[in-house]
Design an enzyme around this catalytic site. Structure first.
Site, short mmCIF file in Angstrom:
data_model
loop_
_atom_site.label_atom_id
_atom_site.label_comp_id
_atom_site.label_asym_id
_atom_site.label_seq_id
_atom_site.Cartn_x
_atom_site.Cartn_y
_atom_site.Cartn_z
N ARG A 1 -5.53 -6.73 -10.89
CA ARG A 1 -6.03 -7.04 -9.54
C ARG A 1 -7.21 -6.13 -9.25
NH1 ARG A 1 -3.84 -9.47 -4.98
NH2 ARG A 1 -1.76 -9.69 -5.86
N ASP B 1 3.70 -10.65 -13.87
CA ASP B 1 3.11 -9.33 -14.16
C ASP B 1 4.24 -8.37 -14.52
OD1 ASP B 1 4.25 -8.53 -11.67
OD2 ASP B 1 2.45 -9.14 -10.60
N THR C 1 -1.40 -15.54 -7.87
CA THR C 1 -0.64 -14.99 -9.01
C THR C 1 0.15 -16.10 -9.69
OG1 THR C 1 -0.47 -12.84 -7.92
CG2 THR C 1 1.19 -13.32 -9.59
N GLN D 1 0.88 -1.19 0.00
CA GLN D 1 0.00 0.00 0.00
C GLN D 1 0.90 1.23 0.00
OE1 GLN D 1 -3.65 -0.28 0.25
NE2 GLN D 1 -3.54 1.82 -0.47
N SER E 1 2.08 -15.00 -1.74
CA SER E 1 1.24 -14.91 -0.54
C SER E 1 0.11 -15.94 -0.64
CB SER E 1 0.73 -13.47 -0.40
OG SER E 1 -0.06 -13.36 0.74
N THR E 2 -1.00 -15.59 -1.29
CA THR E 2 -2.09 -16.57 -1.45
C THR E 2 -1.75 -17.60 -2.52
OG1 THR E 2 -3.18 -15.30 -3.18
CG2 THR E 2 -3.81 -14.80 -0.90
N GLY E 3 -0.76 -17.31 -3.35
CA GLY E 3 -0.36 -18.22 -4.43
C GLY E 3 -1.18 -18.04 -5.70
N LYS F 1 -1.21 -8.94 -15.55
CA LYS F 1 -2.08 -9.29 -14.42
C LYS F 1 -2.90 -8.08 -14.04
CE LYS F 1 -0.54 -9.51 -10.00
NZ LYS F 1 0.26 -9.97 -8.88
C1 R5P Z 1 2.13 -7.94 -6.32
O1 R5P Z 1 1.62 -7.85 -7.42
C2 R5P Z 1 3.27 -8.84 -6.04
O2 R5P Z 1 4.29 -8.62 -6.96
C3 R5P Z 1 2.93 -10.33 -6.02
O3 R5P Z 1 2.67 -10.77 -7.33
C4 R5P Z 1 1.75 -10.62 -5.15
O4 R5P Z 1 1.89 -10.01 -3.90
C5 R5P Z 1 1.55 -12.11 -4.95
O5 R5P Z 1 0.42 -12.31 -4.15
P1 R5P Z 1 -0.46 -13.62 -4.23
O6 R5P Z 1 0.45 -14.80 -3.99
O7 R5P Z 1 -1.46 -13.45 -3.13
O8 R5P Z 1 -1.10 -13.67 -5.58
#
Ligand code: R5P
Length: 294
Positions: A191, A166, A224, A94, A220-222, A189
């Protein structure tokens, strides 16, 4: 220089101290029954150059507060200069008000770190450099992608092809592909600003019979990586390896990655607890930056 072992990064700080040829300083640390922490320097750091290494992965609020306690205590003791090293910089995503009224959390954290007494701020593979503008002290966003590339080389992947999930990950993919001597491509990508859900659109990349490597700053959540993997497999990738600086794997991320067909995933010692494999050490990157800083 004194390398202080942040409670969230005991292994990494030990490795940085080794790489710099100094002994790490172990703090006295305890947690009270109500969850509050107690921190004490067992020896004075008056007049010293101090590097505090504390990655702020989840529980990020606790790790951030501990960091502020340590930096403030070092300043109060009369440390000459304090380098604050936060490999995973919580709240960095953020870095602006994308909707009216949003708290710009990266700015708040930067102000707190600086107010506590930091003279220098170092982080690693933050999603973008935008948050650095909130610091008035020297600040740097280092990258560990060269050593990730070197580790990937040891995996004997077949005709590897690097993918950035991305456009923000393009510089990471460039570094990894240059280290491996192979090509890279990137996907697009989007979001959703409200729900946070991600969608990835494919590009024509011929991955038939090749081992794909997806690189990112954070997993994080995987989602992406999962989206990118599904596209890579449709385009013929034989295997998919996902590599990142900060392997958080929150919630059911491991399941998400498995279901999408990710064959292996790894991160670095920026994160020392929780699920996943962290075979790469970023200690050489931090030690080199600290030596250059002072
Ligand atoms: C943001 O775009 C970052 O570069 C990562 O791609 C993102 O934080 C990955 O998050 P998640 O695993 O939740 O998709």
């Amino acid at each position: 220089m004194i390398v202080v072992k942040g409670p969230a990064s005991p292994v990494l700080s030990g490795r940085v101290a080794d790489a710099m040829g100094v002994s790490p300083l172990q703090l006295e640390y305890k947690v009270f029954p109500d969850g509050e922490t107690y921190i004490r320097f067992p020896e004075s750091v008056a007049g010293e150059e101090v590097a505090v290494i504390q990655s702020c992965y989840p529980p990020q609020n606790k790790n951030l507060i501990d960091l502020l306690f340590i930096v403030d205590a070092a300043r109060e003791m009369g440390a000459k200069r304090i380098a604050v090293v936060v490999p995973y910089f919580a709240y960095a995503r953020q870095d602006d008000a994308y909707r009216n009224g949003e708290a710009v959390s990266a700015r708040t954290i930067a102000r707190l770190v600086e107010a506590a007494g930091a003279s220098t701020f170092l982080t690693v593979d933050m999603p973008s450099n935008k948050a650095l503008r909130f610091f008035t002290i020297h600040s740097e966003n280092l990258t560990c992608m060269r050593i990730i590339g070197e580790y990937l080389r040891t995996l004997s992947l077949r005709n590897p092809h690097v993918l950035a999930p991305d456009d923000g990950a393009i510089p990471l993919a460039e570094t990894v592909s240059a280290t491996l001597g192979t090509e890279y491509a990137w996907f697009e990508k989007t979001r959703d600003k409200v729900t946070g859900s991600v969608s990835t659109s494919s590009k024509d990349v011929d991955l038939r019979g090749r081992d794909a490597i997806i690189v990112d700053d954070v997993i994080s959540t995987g989602k992406t990586i999962a989206n990118t993997t599904q596209i890579a497999k449709k385009q013929g990738a034989r295997t998919v390896t996902a590599a990142c600086a900060h392997l958080l794997l929150t919630g059911d991320a491991e399941q998400t990655l498995r279901s999408a067909g990710v064959d292996q995933v790894f991160g670095t010692d920026s994160i020392e607890t929780g699920p996943g494999s962290h075979p790469v050490s970023i200690a050489p990157v931090l030690a080199e930056a600290l030596k250059k800083t002072w």
